[in-house]
Motif scaffolding. Structure first.
Motif, short mmCIF file in Angstrom:
data_model
loop_
_atom_site.label_atom_id
_atom_site.label_comp_id
_atom_site.label_asym_id
_atom_site.label_seq_id
_atom_site.Cartn_x
_atom_site.Cartn_y
_atom_site.Cartn_z
N ALA A 205 -41.93 8.86 7.77
CA ALA A 205 -43.07 7.95 7.76
C ALA A 205 -44.30 8.57 8.41
O ALA A 205 -45.44 8.28 7.99
CB ALA A 205 -42.70 6.65 8.45
N VAL A 206 -44.11 9.41 9.42
CA VAL A 206 -45.27 9.96 10.13
C VAL A 206 -45.64 11.36 9.69
O VAL A 206 -46.64 11.92 10.17
CB VAL A 206 -45.06 9.91 11.66
N GLY A 207 -44.85 11.98 8.81
CA GLY A 207 -45.30 13.23 8.21
C GLY A 207 -44.52 14.48 8.55
O GLY A 207 -44.97 15.58 8.20
N PHE A 208 -43.37 14.37 9.20
CA PHE A 208 -42.55 15.57 9.38
C PHE A 208 -42.05 16.04 8.02
O PHE A 208 -41.75 15.25 7.13
CB PHE A 208 -41.35 15.26 10.29
N ALA A 209 -41.94 17.36 7.87
CA ALA A 209 -41.48 17.94 6.61
C ALA A 209 -39.97 18.04 6.52
O ALA A 209 -39.41 18.11 5.42
CB ALA A 209 -42.09 19.33 6.42
N ALA A 210 -39.30 18.07 7.68
CA ALA A 210 -37.85 18.26 7.69
C ALA A 210 -37.31 17.85 9.05
O ALA A 210 -38.06 17.68 10.02
CB ALA A 210 -37.49 19.72 7.40
N ALA A 264 -53.22 8.62 -0.78
CA ALA A 264 -52.57 9.82 -0.26
C ALA A 264 -51.12 9.52 0.12
O ALA A 264 -50.22 10.35 -0.09
CB ALA A 264 -53.34 10.36 0.94
N HIS A 265 -50.87 8.34 0.67
CA HIS A 265 -49.50 7.94 0.99
C HIS A 265 -48.65 7.92 -0.29
O HIS A 265 -47.50 8.38 -0.30
CB HIS A 265 -49.47 6.55 1.64
N ALA A 266 -49.21 7.37 -1.35
CA ALA A 266 -48.46 7.28 -2.61
C ALA A 266 -48.16 8.66 -3.17
O ALA A 266 -47.06 8.91 -3.68
CB ALA A 266 -49.26 6.45 -3.62
N ARG A 267 -49.13 9.55 -3.09
CA ARG A 267 -48.89 10.92 -3.58
C ARG A 267 -47.80 11.60 -2.75
O ARG A 267 -47.00 12.38 -3.28
CB ARG A 267 -50.19 11.73 -3.55
#
Length: 273
Positions: A205-210, A264-267
């Motif tokens: 949700a906050v943007g970590f990639a892994a 941007a969230h949707a993308r």
């Protein structure tokens, strides 16, 4: 950064640590996870590190899915690790206890994950993220608390203490500001899959990639958290289609105001799908 310029994380969301002195586990770990982190540092007794380096050099894994955690800069093991790494086809390295950009000297030509796991490392995260060799930042809870002289990273109910939450956010923000990726730390309670799922869902949700992990049994929980549901994917597609029909600017969709950040969230949902 525009959507078209968004970089692609080179691995999937579940990165599994494997002791480098256990070569019989290498292929199994790689088979279970999106990438394997062959660990020459904390997972290996110092007396076994020479044998671990020999096993690393002799290994034959898919180089695109292997990360090697070397020992910290400034140690004799670090120099020996780099010599072994140079004899392999692996070109992704994790540097533990990174605290200053000069710690990255010797890792030119590698995609580096800088592990910010001390007080100095967390404070240096913005500078580390700007280094040209750094692909990603990761944080570490247990070493951080140890560097502060503490005894526990979590409350009795499993929640992180405030200093760890601050460090996690600081590393994420530093990575994002520099255009680097952020990797969430391991969940040490192997049996606590509910706790792992909650943390991985928050990481997404906050943007970590892994999210890194220490046991194969944790992999699918992480993957499930990062994988958007069919309903989320469909909602994202409908929202982006509505934006095209709206012709630009702010508009209303399903009772909600939609502007650039919401798109941007949707993308991001579609990228994860």
């Amino acid at each position: 950064m525009t959507a078209d310029a968004t970089p692609v994380f080179p691995w999937g969301p579940a990165l599994l640590f494997c002791p480098a002195d256990r070569p019989e586990r290498y292929a199994k770990a790689l088979d279970r996870a999106d990438a394997v982190i062959l660990d020459l540092e904390d997972a290996v007794d110092p007396s076994r590190r020479p044998a671990a380096r020999e096993a690393l050099v002799a290994s034959d894994l898919d180089p695109s899915r292997v990360i090697v955690r070397v020992n910290p800069a400034g140690t004799a093991d670090h120099d020996a690790d780099l010599s072994a790494l140079a004899a392999t086809p692996y070109r992704a390295a994790m540097l533990p206890k990174a605290e200053r950009p000069s710690d990255l000297d010797g890792l030119g030509g590698y995609d580096v994950i800088a592990l910010c796991e001390s007080a100095a490392g967390v404070l240096a995260a913005p500078a580390l993220a700007q280094a040209p060799t750094v692909l990603a930042l990761m944080w570490g809870a247990e070493d951080l608390v140890a560097s502060l002289g503490g005894t526990s990273s979590r409350h009795a109910d499993g929640r992180y203490r405030d200093v760890d939450r601050h460090a996690r956010s600081s590393v994420l923000l530093a990575a994002g500001a520099a255009g680097a990726f952020a990797i969430d730390t391991v969940h040490l309670d192997i049996a606590d899959l509910d706790g792992l799922a909650a943390e991985a869902e928050d990481a997404v949700a906050v943007g970590f990639a892994a999210t890194a992990c220490i046991h194969p049994g944790q992999v699918e929980t992480i993957r499930a958290a990062y994988r958007p549901s069919a309903a989320e994917v469909e909602a994202a597609r409908e929202l982006l289609a509505a934006a095209r029909d709206a012709g630009g600017g702010v508009f209303r969709h399903a009772g909600r105001m939609v502007d650039g950040p919401v798109l941007a969230h949707a993308r991001a949902v579609l990228r994860r799908s």
